[in-house]
Enzyme design. Sequence first.
Site, mmCIF file in Angstrom:
data_model
loop_
_atom_site.group_PDB
_atom_site.id
_atom_site.type_symbol
_atom_site.label_atom_id
_atom_site.label_comp_id
_atom_site.label_asym_id
_atom_site.label_seq_id
_atom_site.Cartn_x
_atom_site.Cartn_y
_atom_site.Cartn_z
ATOM 1 N N ARG A 290 0.876 -1.020 -0.035
ATOM 2 C CA ARG A 290 -0.087 -0.045 0.028
ATOM 3 C C ARG A 290 0.852 1.156 0.006
ATOM 4 N NH1 ARG A 290 -2.298 2.918 4.696
ATOM 5 N NH2 ARG A 290 -3.648 4.462 3.508
ATOM 6 N N HIS B 150 -2.654 10.868 1.038
ATOM 7 C CA HIS B 150 -1.909 10.767 2.536
ATOM 8 C C HIS B 150 -1.450 12.033 3.052
ATOM 9 C CE1 HIS B 150 -0.456 7.273 5.134
ATOM 10 N NE2 HIS B 150 -0.270 8.198 5.755
ATOM 11 N N GLU C 287 -6.740 8.403 6.568
ATOM 12 C CA GLU C 287 -7.122 8.935 8.145
ATOM 13 C C GLU C 287 -7.475 10.612 7.986
ATOM 14 O OE1 GLU C 287 -3.736 8.524 10.595
ATOM 15 O OE2 GLU C 287 -3.699 6.171 10.436
ATOM 16 N N ASN D 269 -6.674 1.298 10.120
ATOM 17 C CA ASN D 269 -5.470 1.595 10.715
ATOM 18 C C ASN D 269 -5.693 1.298 12.205
ATOM 19 O OD1 ASN D 269 -4.865 2.287 7.931
ATOM 20 N ND2 ASN D 269 -4.105 4.264 8.241
ATOM 21 N N TYR E 254 -3.438 1.052 16.048
ATOM 22 C CA TYR E 254 -2.348 1.150 16.667
ATOM 23 C C TYR E 254 -2.607 1.052 18.056
ATOM 24 C CZ TYR E 254 0.070 2.868 12.275
ATOM 25 O OH TYR E 254 0.489 3.083 11.090
ATOM 26 N N GLU F 236 -3.023 -0.450 8.096
ATOM 27 C CA GLU F 236 -1.678 -0.180 8.895
ATOM 28 C C GLU F 236 -1.807 -0.657 10.291
ATOM 29 O OE1 GLU F 236 -0.659 4.236 9.336
ATOM 30 O OE2 GLU F 236 -1.340 4.382 7.054
HETATM 31 C C1 BGC Z 1 -0.299 7.530 9.619
HETATM 32 C C2 BGC Z 1 1.113 7.409 9.079
HETATM 33 C C3 BGC Z 1 1.653 7.393 10.438
HETATM 34 C C4 BGC Z 1 1.503 6.228 11.321
HETATM 35 C C5 BGC Z 1 2.187 6.468 12.635
HETATM 36 C C6 BGC Z 1 -0.812 6.780 10.645
HETATM 37 O O1 BGC Z 1 -1.286 7.959 11.573
HETATM 38 O O2 BGC Z 1 -1.162 6.944 8.331
HETATM 39 O O3 BGC Z 1 1.430 8.220 8.034
HETATM 40 O O4 BGC Z 1 3.200 7.412 10.234
HETATM 41 O O5 BGC Z 1 0.223 6.325 11.649
HETATM 42 O O6 BGC Z 1 2.041 7.564 13.449
#
Ligand code: BGC
Length: 456
Positions: free
Chosen positions: A78, A122, A167, A292, A294, A352
């Site tokens: 991607r 992006h 995002e 995405n 995290y 992501e």
């Molecule tokens: C984004 C990336 C960023 C990653 C880590 C996402 O918010 O799409 O561009 O580097 O998280 O922060």
Amino acid sequence: MTKKIEFPSNFLWGSATSAYQIEGSPLADGAGPSIWQRFAHTPGMIHDGETGDIACDHYRRYIDDVALMRRLGMNAYRFSVSWSRVLPRGRGQVNPAGLDFYGRLVDALLENGIEPMVTLFHWDLPAALDDLGGWLNPDIANWFADYASIVFRKLDDRVKMWVTLNEPWVVTDRGYLHGAIAPGHRNRFEAPIAAHHLLRAHGAAVQAYRSVGKHRIGLVVNLEPKYSASNEPADREATARADAYMNRQYLDPVFLGRYPDELGEIFGDAWPAWPAEDLALIRRPIDFLGVNYYTRNVTRCDANAWPLRAAPVRQKGATYTETGWEVYAQGLTDTLLWVMERYGNPPVYVTENGAAFFDAPTVEDDRVEDPLRIDYLRKHIKAIHAAMQSGVDLRGYFVWSLLDNLEWSLGYSKRFGIVHVDFASLKRTPKDSAHFYSKVIATNGLVLNEPAHAAP
Ligand code: BGC
């Protein structure tokens, strides 16, 4: 006995990157400046005055980077297109050399058996459009659809997965409300307007795709499940506001055709009444959703936290990444289940997922040990499998990121790559996590009872 989880044979395993974070050469071959070019060259905006001028030099080394992906066994990638390479002023005259770069990249990927997923935006908005108001100007929906159509016409014969925006929440929250990233505004009245025009632009590009393209198009959002810190009504209401703001602000309009009620409460007199025809455009059916993921957020009420009146609670005993995010893989399962239940089980990709950890700054014997990242990936791969077992229509997983890269205003200080980049020599060295991921891909699964920090 070894216990193993397995994925479907057509599952996509890839990595994700974005143009400004890795390409370098931002003004090469006729490209125009983006807002990130300007932001990075404004003193004080990026850690240590760093810029994307060179980044990973991927613009010139893409052939080697594609070969690296192939060696690691990835079957998908991607990446994002830089709008101002294709249209130096954001609209009008096309720059064929800029467009050709992406054509060559797609060809190299396909020759190596790697399926491209192309993100059209992006965050690197052409500076010339920012001069006209950027995401605050209602005309941007048409500018974006025109730009998208140019890229569709060039690449849709070879690209089967398209993403309109990456995002949008970050663009508005960080770019227009808190001023931490480009364009660096801090304005409660602008944020809802920018959010709405991002969504209109998404809808207009989806609409354009239906007449120009033949494959699949979707949207990528960052989702962060919010868990109430207590059962107190004040905390629960704060959690609902945080959830509406981050998770439902974009998905409710796209899938349900309406904004969450909490947004009026959050933005007060800055929340406008939007015309019904805008929501009809935003609600154009999409073919898949990119998530995405995290971290999660445990939330409590905090009257001083502007504008949500909600604040995160740090979790004792948890592991936190270098960006201060709690490692919480169950949140990924919960998020995918929530999407399935709330929005009618759309096809989903995890577009992501990854973590910044402190990796050995020098590369000894061509090896970089990153056991915390391996542990993170292992847990999250288990988490997506659990979601699929419960019925989520998950089609693929993209680790963030292939390479250490420019982490926006944090510069090169946070390394998310499974491949180490020495920013002086630009040498790439796969970390232990890359070898771990490679093994997951080769076996299309994961052995569960291996010790968490087992060497790859
Ligand atoms: C984004 C990336 C960023 C990653 C880590 C996402 O918010 O799409 O561009 O580097 O998280 O922060």
